[in-house]
Write an enzyme that holds these catalytic residues in place. Structure first.
Site, PDB file in Angstrom:
ATOM      1  N   ASP A 103       8.339   0.731  18.739  1.00  0.00           N
ATOM      2  CA  ASP A 103       8.254   2.141  18.358  1.00  0.00           C
ATOM      3  C   ASP A 103       8.693   3.018  19.518  1.00  0.00           C
ATOM      4  O   ASP A 103       8.771   4.241  19.376  1.00  0.00           O
ATOM      5  CB  ASP A 103       6.812   2.494  17.975  1.00  0.00           C
ATOM      6  CG  ASP A 103       6.498   2.089  16.541  1.00  0.00           C
ATOM      7  OD1 ASP A 103       7.439   1.695  15.824  1.00  0.00           O
ATOM      8  OD2 ASP A 103       5.325   2.164  16.140  1.00  0.00           O
ATOM      9  N   ASP A 159       6.923  -3.573   7.154  1.00  0.00           N
ATOM     10  CA  ASP A 159       6.079  -3.212   8.294  1.00  0.00           C
ATOM     11  C   ASP A 159       4.693  -3.840   8.182  1.00  0.00           C
ATOM     12  O   ASP A 159       4.271  -4.289   7.115  1.00  0.00           O
ATOM     13  CB  ASP A 159       5.963  -1.677   8.330  1.00  0.00           C
ATOM     14  CG  ASP A 159       5.734  -1.137   9.724  1.00  0.00           C
ATOM     15  OD1 ASP A 159       5.370  -1.919  10.616  1.00  0.00           O
ATOM     16  OD2 ASP A 159       5.909   0.091   9.922  1.00  0.00           O
TER      17      ASP A 159
HETATM   18  C1  GLA Z   1       5.115   1.870  12.244  1.00  0.00           C
HETATM   19  C2  GLA Z   1       6.579   1.548  12.473  1.00  0.00           C
HETATM   20  C3  GLA Z   1       7.373   2.822  12.507  1.00  0.00           C
HETATM   21  C4  GLA Z   1       7.188   3.579  11.212  1.00  0.00           C
HETATM   22  C5  GLA Z   1       5.719   3.823  10.978  1.00  0.00           C
HETATM   23  C6  GLA Z   1       5.478   4.418   9.602  1.00  0.00           C
HETATM   24  O1  GLA Z   1       4.583   2.524  13.324  1.00  0.00           O
HETATM   25  O2  GLA Z   1       6.738   0.802  13.640  1.00  0.00           O
HETATM   26  O3  GLA Z   1       8.729   2.559  12.743  1.00  0.00           O
HETATM   27  O4  GLA Z   1       7.756   2.852  10.162  1.00  0.00           O
HETATM   28  O5  GLA Z   1       4.965   2.620  11.063  1.00  0.00           O
HETATM   29  O6  GLA Z   1       4.146   4.623   9.358  1.00  0.00           O
END
Ligand code: GLA
Length: 768
Positions: free
Chosen positions: A538, A478
């Site tokens: 997300d 990420d």
């Molecule tokens: C980002 C990612 C999510 C999750 C969060 C965790 O927003 O896109 O899928 O992994 O971080 O903090």
């Protein structure tokens, strides 16, 4: 096939296969584009040469006294300022403190049958069978002696890939302030489609006509970005999903990018692609080369679907790491939306047991397992496992998950650091910052400066140690903020990232890597060279995903698109959608689930289990089948995937109109003569959604707010109307009416009740 033909005045190059054809010739030492699109023949060069269009009026001639030498009227495949071409330049250089026009002249050509030549950086490239035409140009400008320019055209099965390299063999530095990967002057009227948005609304398609004002598709946030994906399309004015000419462009690059289109008075549209020139002033010291990322172009006469088919094939066959090419992705359970930062090993194991029971194959522990990471203010940069949450460490958890029959996956955000972390306290100078500026935070974090070797080493060593200690089969990588830097630093950052990814995962090809950057802030071909799949957004609300996944489908195959069933009402939109639609939308991707399974009603659990069983049965078709966008009524979406033995169609609705029109299902690419069986996947309806209306069908009156209905809702779901019939491929391709949707009266058991946000998934198989 790449051919070279020399005459006294010109050299003609033909680059072409069944998918695409490109005709180039050198004139006055410049590279003229005679054609790009449908495959042609090298002999066509003479007739296609429009440079006999003479310059006129106030035009400037490149060769004094030769009226055919007006660079402003010649369609080119590379161009510079200072040569009488007043369209957008492909390159801008600074030498000795002043802007210097290149005026590069063709010097030599080489046809390489496989990859040869040194790669000077960690830049990812397309891989697979191809031939490359390498053209070398030398500057006529005396201020640039010792500098050479190399234009590469690599022909892959379904796409042409361009790259440019500048080499400095002079005695002094030269600075690049703009350096494109590709330039094409295309003839025709075009519409440009870009894929734009932001966090939780990525990849929305926008169309604009290409006219005399320059259209720029650029990202400047340090990533390929959720603002403007690097991929874009140019289509003929009459192009539709299945007909008309469409060009697709993309870049194998994960940082700031630039793409532009602008029509000139000659009727040619100049299309450029490359890294963003914003704040760029990149020093190439003597003896060094500067490589651009690969730019990809594909062409189809069969509309957007035709183009998508070629791009999908290119990505699946030439971009995805070899160990994952056409390899089915596991069904995963991800802990994020269900737990966020708050979990214990007991909680995780309880979720894992349920995930396994419903059919998941991989359990992914998301954020929160390390350092003081109990919310997003602390811990990033640290790798010590939080023993309060995981007393047996990652090894213990991994062992227990494996014992359950699940693979183990882990989340990392290695590019970032929270100031409240041991890493930052020990190395505050590792944070990436804009020279002289104060630190700007995004999600309470700073980025680490990946241009520093010690930072790259720290990440490689820390992540590798965890992966090796805990028997990890999957990594979610990420990166959750936009960059504080631009220009050179932002460019070097991405090269640093590629080096880190190559060092960690090059040695661990069995690990499935999923890219993520706050969802889809870095969904691009560069990341896909390392990560076979990327978390698309997300936003897992299936109705939002209709736009997001639809946008992605133009350029990226389903196997690359992380798509999960999550909870309803949805955390981003508060929208309540049926489980059937959440499943049907997520099926068209690398599928998983992502919500708290504890406390799930038994009816939901069995519906989820059936959905996963269905996905697994059709997984190969969903992930690798030929994808098409099909006609659907206004506001609705229809996606089709065709595998070896079946076609699957998802038909998705937003709001249910009162008195809906009869709906038709149209399927593409079948055999006219054969008979097919069409069946909708069985779906269920929540009892509660009918509230007080239940009195119309039940002998007793039930309180819509009462316990009876609540209990019934927990234990029982009603079957929605199912569709089944058989007909010829010809009828299906022309369209068949399907059972009507709910419209107040005229109830029939076959009616598809659906309601708002309803959908159906149809399987189409040859009748036995
Ligand atoms: C980002 C990612 C999510 C999750 C969060 C965790 O927003 O896109 O899928 O992994 O971080 O903090």
């Amino acid at each position: 096939m790449i051919l070279e033909r020399k005459t006294e005045m010109k050299t003609v190059f033909y680059i072409g296969n069944e998918s695409i054809g490109c005709l180039l010739q050198t004139v006055y030492g410049k590279l003229q584009l005679l054609h790009l699109g449908t495959p042609l023949f090298p002999e066509d060069a003479e007739t296609l040469d429009a440079s006999r269009l003479l310059g006129w009026g106030n035009d400037v001639l490149y060769a004094d006294g030769d009226p055919a030498s007006c660079m402003d009227t010649i369609p080119l495949a590379w161009s510079e300022n200072g040569i009488g071409d007043y369209r957008e330049s492909s390159i801008e250089l600074v030498s000795g403190g002043q802007a210097v026009s290149g005026d590069f002249i063709f010097s030599s050509a080489e046809i390489l049958t496989e990859e040869e030549g040194e790669e000077v950086s960690c830049m990812p490239h397309a891989r697979g069978p191809h031939e490359t035409l390498k053209l070398t140009f030398l500057p006529s400008n005396c201020l640039l002696q010792g500098i050479s320019l190399e234009l590469r055209f690599a022909l892959f099965e379904t796409a042409l890939v361009r790259q440019t390299v500048l080499e400095n063999r002079s005695g002094q530095s030269v600075f690049v302030t703009k350096f494109m990967s590709s330039c094409f002057d295309l003839h025709g009227d075009f519409r440009m489609s870009t894929f734009d948005g932001g966090w939780i609304r990525e990849m929305h398609r926008h169309d604009v006509p290409v006219t005399f004002s320059r259209i720029v598709n650029e990202s400047t946030n340090g990533s390929s970005s959720n603002r403007h994906n690097p991929g874009f399309l140019l289509s003929a004015a009459d192009a539709e999903e299945d007909s008309g000419e469409v060009y697709g462009f993309n870049l194998i690059w994960s940082g700031n990018h630039y793409g532009s289109a602008q029509r000139a008075a000659t009727g040619y549209t100049r299309v450029l692609q490359g890294i963003s020139p914003e704040d760029l002033c990149y020093e190439i010291v003597p003896g060094r080369r500067f490589e651009t990322p690969d730019a990809v172009v594909a062409w189809s006469k069969d509309g957007y679907n035709g183009l998508s088919g070629k791009m999908h094939r290119f990505v699946n066959s030439c971009i995805i790491p070899e160990s994952w090419r056409y390899r089915e992705r596991p069904v995963l359970y991800n802990s994020w939306e269900g737990c966020m930062f708050s979990f214990t090993e007991t909680k995780l194991l309880s979720l894992a047991k349920k995930a396994k029971k419903t059919g998941c194959e991989l359990f992914v522990l998301d954020d929160g397992w390390f350092g003081a990471r109990n919310d997003d203010h602390a811990g990033l940069g640290d790798y010590a496992v939080n023993r309060r949450k995981l007393p047996g460490g990652l090894e213990g958890l991994s062992r227990k998950l494996h014992a359950e029959g699940l693979q183990f996956g882990l989340w990392f955000e290695p590019e970032a650091v929270n100031p409240d972390s041991d890493c930052y306290r020990a190395h505050p100078d590792w944070a990436l910052s804009s020279p002289g500026n104060r630190d700007l935070y995004g999600r309470n974090e700073l980025l680490l400066d990946l241009t520093k070797k010690e930072v790259r080493d720290y990440i490689v060593e820390s992540v590798s140690a965890i992966l090796d200690s805990a028997d990890v089969q999957y990594v979610k990588w990420d990166m959750n903020r936009c960059s504080p830097v631009s220009g050179n630093k932002a460019y070097d950052y991405i090269l640093g990232l590629y080096e880190v990814l190559g060092r960690i995962f090059g040695q661990r090809p069995a690990i499935l890597l999923e890219g993520c950057a706050s969802g889809g802030n870095r969904f691009d071909l560069g990341m896909l060279c390392f990560a076979p799949q990327i978390w698309a957004s997300d936003d897992t609300d299936p109705i939002e995903r209709l736009d997001i996944q639809n946008g992605l489908s133009y350029l990226y195959p389903q196997s690359t698109v992380g798509a999960h069933i999550s909870a309803a009402p949805h955390s981003m939109t508060l929208r309540a959608t049926p489980m059937s639609t959440r499943a049907n939308v997520s099926f068209f991707g690398a599928f998983g689930i992502e919500f708290d399974l504890d406390g799930m009603q038994s009816v939901d659990e069995s519906e989820l289990k059936e959905s996963i069983t269905f996905y697994k049965k059709h997984r190969n078709t969903f992930q690798f089948g030929r994808f098409r966008r099909n006609p659907a009524e206004k506001g609705s979406v229809c996606w089709q995937v065709t595998g070896e033995e079946e076609t699957l169609c998802g038909l998705f609705h937003r709001l249910l109109p009162a008195g809906p029109e009869i709906e038709w299902l149209q399927v593409k690419g079948l055999d006219r003569e054969m008979r097919y069986r069409v069946e909708s996947r069985p779906q269920l309806l929540r009892v509660k959604q009918f509230g007080g209306l239940l009195k119309h069908i039940l002998p007793v009156r039930i309180d819509p707010e009462g316990a009876v209905l609540r209990i019934a809702d927990h234990h029982y779901k009603m079957a929605d109307g199912q569709y089944a019939s058989a007909c010829s491929g010809a009828a299906l391709m022309s369209g068949i009416p399907i059972h009507k949707r709910f419209s107040g009266t005229g109830y029939d058991p076959a009616m598809r009740v659906q309601g708002d946000f309803g959908s159906n998934l149809f399987t189409i198989t040859l009748e036995k």
